[in-house]
Design an enzyme around this catalytic site. Structure first.
Site, mmCIF file in Angstrom:
data_model
loop_
_atom_site.group_PDB
_atom_site.id
_atom_site.type_symbol
_atom_site.label_atom_id
_atom_site.label_comp_id
_atom_site.label_asym_id
_atom_site.label_seq_id
_atom_site.Cartn_x
_atom_site.Cartn_y
_atom_site.Cartn_z
ATOM 1 N N ASP A 133 0.768 -1.252 0.000
ATOM 2 C CA ASP A 133 0.000 0.000 0.000
ATOM 3 C C ASP A 133 0.801 1.306 0.000
ATOM 4 O O ASP A 133 1.705 1.479 0.829
ATOM 5 C CB ASP A 133 -0.857 0.088 1.263
ATOM 6 C CG ASP A 133 -1.573 -1.179 1.601
ATOM 7 O OD1 ASP A 133 -1.472 -2.149 0.856
ATOM 8 O OD2 ASP A 133 -2.242 -1.191 2.638
ATOM 9 N N GLU A 302 -10.457 -2.607 3.870
ATOM 10 C CA GLU A 302 -9.172 -2.025 4.278
ATOM 11 C C GLU A 302 -9.023 -0.648 3.635
ATOM 12 O O GLU A 302 -9.761 -0.279 2.734
ATOM 13 C CB GLU A 302 -8.014 -2.912 3.799
ATOM 14 C CG GLU A 302 -8.051 -4.331 4.341
ATOM 15 C CD GLU A 302 -6.871 -5.176 3.900
ATOM 16 O OE1 GLU A 302 -6.275 -5.848 4.753
ATOM 17 O OE2 GLU A 302 -6.535 -5.171 2.706
#
Ligand code: FRU
Length: 580
Positions: A133, A302
């Site tokens: 990420d 998420e």
């Protein structure tokens, strides 16, 4: 007595530069000591297929807890660097016996890894190690900061830290030292950065403040501040600042909410997003929870982001939810459109409806830059997929994963709904050099374009095409190894498709070979932008965007227009090569 058990097994490695020693004690503990106290890089031999041992950097101010390392046991696959200073001239490794080949393979000095295939030209790539990420993206003092999930000692997931890079134009990136390493509270999971213009937290005016998840026995939120443009961070001594009993409690994406004059933190909590507020980033209050009954839920949610975008004559709030493992797509990012009053997100999107920001297989954890002053909303995603990206085998060796292109986001009205559209940022146009333009091409079956492709350049192709009866019309990129990437409009199914099944190496995981399908507009004429980098392809149509990894054995040297079941007209095609 203990000292007698010590055995000196490796002494002077002159060929590799500065010498070091390795000493074993009989409990499978080894101590590596560098002879000269100076700044230097120790290269650790790694094999991604073996289990982990524990590595401690004695005396380090930054690496304060042991790191898990896949130390080479029978073969060295690649080396990972450990940057050592006079204070850290000794490392301890626990759990590897004397038979490991690693003990003969430590090196000091220059990078011993051979030059890697599949480095990208336009897509951010970590210089070494694992990336996932994008984190902490913030624009500050003329620099675009990109932090990201990072394993500093391996190219598989682990030891979550924040890597750091900066850019002045979102295209060319400079790698900086790792910003945050795991600590006693836990690994450093995803999060965000803000600029504290009013010094609400008391760390200093204009401090850059990172808000991240400490992932230890439980997940909690912590903060750290930087007063030197993100070059160094100090962790807040009273961390964590927000705790919970929830198992999945992570990925804070904080922003300043002007109407209520407080910080808002959207947080991923299992199958929903929660919203917290704070006057000072140190004390947080629960506001509300959203999402259990909305959209897709194959795996936990998420990496939230909540942004406000212009829409029609007003504005709308858009909530991003990354979806870990949808059975069909693996990792993908859905979004909801609605209103937010500083307390509650009220969703306009019908509960059973799902739309994605990107439709390819490789674009996850998409979030936006904060503190952008030119009115744009710019997002970035991780160009990989949890379905196969973190497995043992992968076509790259000493580094793994890329980031997507940075996109500018806009809300448009489409079929009566607010729809999120992403296009690559305008900065890329400075790097494009046209190598071929052609107009009014009638395509029936296959038509090779008379353009010389080196197979070594990243390409940026723009075209507009219209069906004259063709069921399928598209573009094929191929090489002399028999590999071909197909990008096409399926007028029969009214879908835009990217087929990477024959595009290159794809046997490293059964879920990798795939043909993806994205929405296609009902317009008569279709516009298409294809951005082909060395290991990925991103496509942009009027209403959809795709991002997919590809690993061609050799670069593509042929560009063919093609149709099936009828003719199409390519009104215009421009092929640019990327010059950096
Ligand atoms: C998403 C994610 C986040 C977490 C991070 C850990 O890809 O699972 O939820 O913070 O990765 O690396």
């Amino acid at each position: 007595m203990k000292r007698l058990c010590l055995m000196l097994v490796a002494v002077v490695l002159t060929a590799c530069g500065t010498p070091f020693t390795i000493e074993f004690s009989d409990d499978n503990t080894a101590v590596i000591r560098l002879a000269k106290a100076k700044e230097q890089t120790l290269w650790i031999p790694i094999d991604n297929l073996v289990g982990e041992v524990q590595l401690t950097v004695d005396g380090s101010q930054e690496i304060t807890v042991p790191l898990n390392v896949r130390l080479a046991k029978e073969r060295v696959q690649y080396w990972m660097p450990l940057y050592l200073t006079p204070a850290t001239e000794q490392i301890t490794i626990k759990g590897a016996d004397k038979q490991f080949v690693a003990w003969q393979e430590f090196k000091v000095g220059e990078n011993p890894n051979p030059e890697q295939k599949y480095r990208q030209t336009l897509h951010y790539t970590p210089h070494i190690g694992w990336a996932n990420d994008p984190n902490g993206m913030v624009y500050h003092n003329g620099e675009w900061h990109l932090f990201h999930q990072y394993n500093p000692v391996g190219s598989r997931w682990g030891n979550m830290s924040w890597a750091h890079a900066v850019s002045r134009d979102l295209v060319t990136w400079e790698h900086l030292p790792t910003a945050l390493y795991p600590d006693e509270i836990g690994a450093i999971f995803s999060g965000s950065c803000v600029i504290d213009k009013e010094n609400t937290a008391g760390f200093g005016k204009d401090a850059m403040i990172a808000i991240y998840t400490s992932a230890g026995r439980k997940q909690s939120q912590s903060i750290a501040y930087s007063l030197d443009n993100g070059r160094t961070f100090t962790k807040y001594e009273k961390n964590p600042v927000l705790v919970s009993e929830q198992v999945d409690f992570r990925d804070p994406k904080v922003f300043w909410h002007e109407p209520t004059e407080r910080w808002i933190m959207p947080l991923a909590c299992g199958n929903a997003m929660e919203f917290y507020s704070s006057p000072n980033l140190r004390e947080w209050h629960f506001e509300s929870r959203f999402g259990e009954e909305y959209g897709c839920h194959g795996g936990v949610w998420e990496c939230p982001d909540l942004i406000e975008l212009p829409y029609k004559d007003g504005k709308k709030w858009v909530l991003f939810c990354s979806l870990t493992r949808d059975a069909e797509h693996g990792s993908s990012v859905q979004y909801f459109v609605g209103d937010f009053d500083g307390h509650t997100f009220v969703c306009d999107t019908p509960k059973e409806y799902t739309d994605f920001i990107g439709w390819g297989r490789d674009n996850y954890a998409i979030v936006t830059w904060s503190n952008v002053s030119d009115g744009r909303t710019i997002a970035l995603g991780w160009q990989n997929n949890w379905q196969y990206g973190s497995e043992q085998e992968f076509p790259t060796t000493d580094f793994r994963s890329y980031m997507s292109l940075p996109y500018e986001l806009k809300l448009i009205e489409h079929e009566g709904r607010a729809k999120l559209i992403s296009k690559p940022v305008k900065e890329f146009s400075d790097y494009l050099q046209p190598i071929h333009t052609q107009e009014s091409i009638t395509v029936a079956a296959e038509q090779a374009l008379p353009v010389e492709l080196s197979g070594k350049d990243a390409l940026w192709i723009e075209c507009e095409m219209e069906s004259k009866g063709a069921k399928v019309m598209g573009v094929k990129l191929s090489n002399d190894c028999g590999e071909a990437l197909k990008i096409y409009f399926d007028n029969g199914e009214q879908a835009f498709k990217v087929d990477r099944r024959e595009a290159g190496i794809s046997d490293f995981h059964e879920r990798f070979p795939s043909e993806i399908s994205a929405p296609m507009s009902s317009a008569k004429s279709q516009t298409l932008t294809i951005v082909l980098d060395h290991a990925s392809v991103e496509c942009f149509t009027d209403i959809s965007a795709t991002s997919d990894l590809i690993f061609p054995t050799e670069g593509y040297t042929h560009l063919t227009l093609y149709t099936a079941d009828g003719e199409a007209q390519v009104k215009r095609i421009t092929v640019n090569k990327v010059v950096k």
